[in-house]
Scaffold this active site. Structure first.
Site, PDB file in Angstrom:
ATOM      1  N   GLU A 194       0.811  -1.219   0.000  1.00  0.00           N
ATOM      2  CA  GLU A 194       0.000   0.000   0.000  1.00  0.00           C
ATOM      3  C   GLU A 194       0.844   1.268   0.000  1.00  0.00           C
ATOM      4  OE1 GLU A 194      -2.534  -3.343   1.147  1.00  0.00           O
ATOM      5  OE2 GLU A 194      -0.577  -2.655   1.870  1.00  0.00           O
ATOM      6  N   HIS A 227     -10.770  -6.745   9.259  1.00  0.00           N
ATOM      7  CA  HIS A 227     -11.565  -6.344   8.093  1.00  0.00           C
ATOM      8  C   HIS A 227     -12.825  -5.592   8.511  1.00  0.00           C
ATOM      9  CE1 HIS A 227      -9.158  -9.800   6.746  1.00  0.00           C
ATOM     10  NE2 HIS A 227      -9.206  -9.268   5.537  1.00  0.00           N
TER      11      HIS A 227
END
Length: 326
Positions: free
Chosen positions: A59, A128
């Site tokens: 990322e 998540h």
């Protein structure tokens, strides 16, 4: 006018933006195949691998590359699979993208959009299901939006890509296919920093955003049958806040409940409450109340643990009843 899910509205928005401007590119993990939630599905076939392309699982690296592309005149849209995975890119976003205009005296701009699913309600477990909007809302130079309806999602996506500054675009994963709504064509302009009144009422004001807006509306329906009318404001943008709209909403009833899924302490609700206390105190008829997630490290995977974490219409209604009694 057509009815669409959040996912469909976002996909159509991306398609429109890619078709209208060759500077727009989409990059991230698995975007070629459509992404985890299939938002970019079909775009590779339409626009090719120079416009839609996968990146390594890094990322920080691909967000940094997107910042460079933005500085070079492109309009990159980064997809981070889950907001939980955005933390390796925090240095790029906070130390670089957010400060570029300031450090260059306005000569350089970073027109970057970072799309990412956030929040719980889908049994994602601790890695998540997180909410990081308060982290980014704290940073001058970053804009943070969290649409709750398909029409707003599409309109705000257009606004984010057109914006000269970096925008964190939060898409609550539970709304992707749960929430449906009319999407006008042509699409009306929605500016970043503009809240929207979703329900008019004279007893208690509810202020929220994202998935929690729909829990607020459900609570308002229940309470209306009890004779309590709620005034429901959708912030839509978390940074910058629409201060005029939220202060007007607070003054309208004098009783305010702020709802968000993120942890209670240090959340967006604290900033909203502070603004109301500072600028609308004389209009209040009761304490500013917050309904939020608990201050625990993570949301559990088990359905009971997840339900214990997430605010819902029942908890919101309970808070409103208590405030309405003042």
């Amino acid at each position: 006018m057509s009815e669409q899910t959040m996912a469909e509205a976002l996909r159509d928005g991306l398609r429109d933006l890619l078709a209208a401007d060759e500077r727009v590119i989409v990059l991230g993990e698995d975007v070629e195949a459509g992404g985890v939630f299939r938002i970019t599905e079909g775009l590779l076939d339409e626009f090719g691998e120079r416009r839609i392309f996968d990146t390594p699982l890094a990322e920080s690296g691909f967000t940094g590359a997107a910042i460079g592309a933005a500085l070079g005149g492109m309009r990159p849209i980064v997809e981070i699979q889950f907001v939980d995975f955005i933390l390796p890119a925090v240095n790029q976003l906070i130390s670089e993208a957010a400060k570029m205009r300031w450090r260059s005296r306005g000569e350089w701009q970073v027109p970057l959009v970072v799309r990412t699913p956030w929040g719980g309600g889908v049994h994602g477990g601790l890695y998540h299901s997180q909410s990081f909007e308060a982290l980014f809302a704290h940073v001058p130079g970053l804009k943070v939006v969290a649409p709750a309806t398909p029409a707003d999602a599409k309109a705000l996506l257009h606004a984010a890509v057109a914006d000269p500054d970096p925008v964190i675009f939060l898409e609550h994963k539970r709304t992707y296919r749960l929430i449906r709504g009319e999407v006008p064509d042509p699409l009306p302009a929605v500016g970043i920093g503009e809240a929207a009144l979703q329900r008019d009422g004279g007893d208690v004001t509810l202020i929220s955003y994202g998935l929690m807006l729909h829990e607020c509306l459900a609570a308002a329906e229940t309470l209306a049958a009890e004779g309590i009318e709620c005034h429901v404001l959708d912030l839509r943008t978390i940074a910058p806040l629409d201060q005029a709209a939220l202060l007007d909403a607070a003054r309208h009833t004098g009783k305010v409940v702020i709802v968000h899924e993120d942890h209670l302490s240090g959340g967006v609700g604290g900033e909203v409450a502070a603004l109301i206390a500072e600028h609308a105190f004389d209009h209040l008829d009761g304490p500013i109340t917050r309904v939020a997630g608990p201050d625990v490290p993570a949301m559990g995977y088990h359905a009971k643990l997840e339900a214990a974490f997430m605010p819902d219409a029942a908890r919101i209604a309970e808070a409103v009843r208590g405030l309405a009694a003042y």
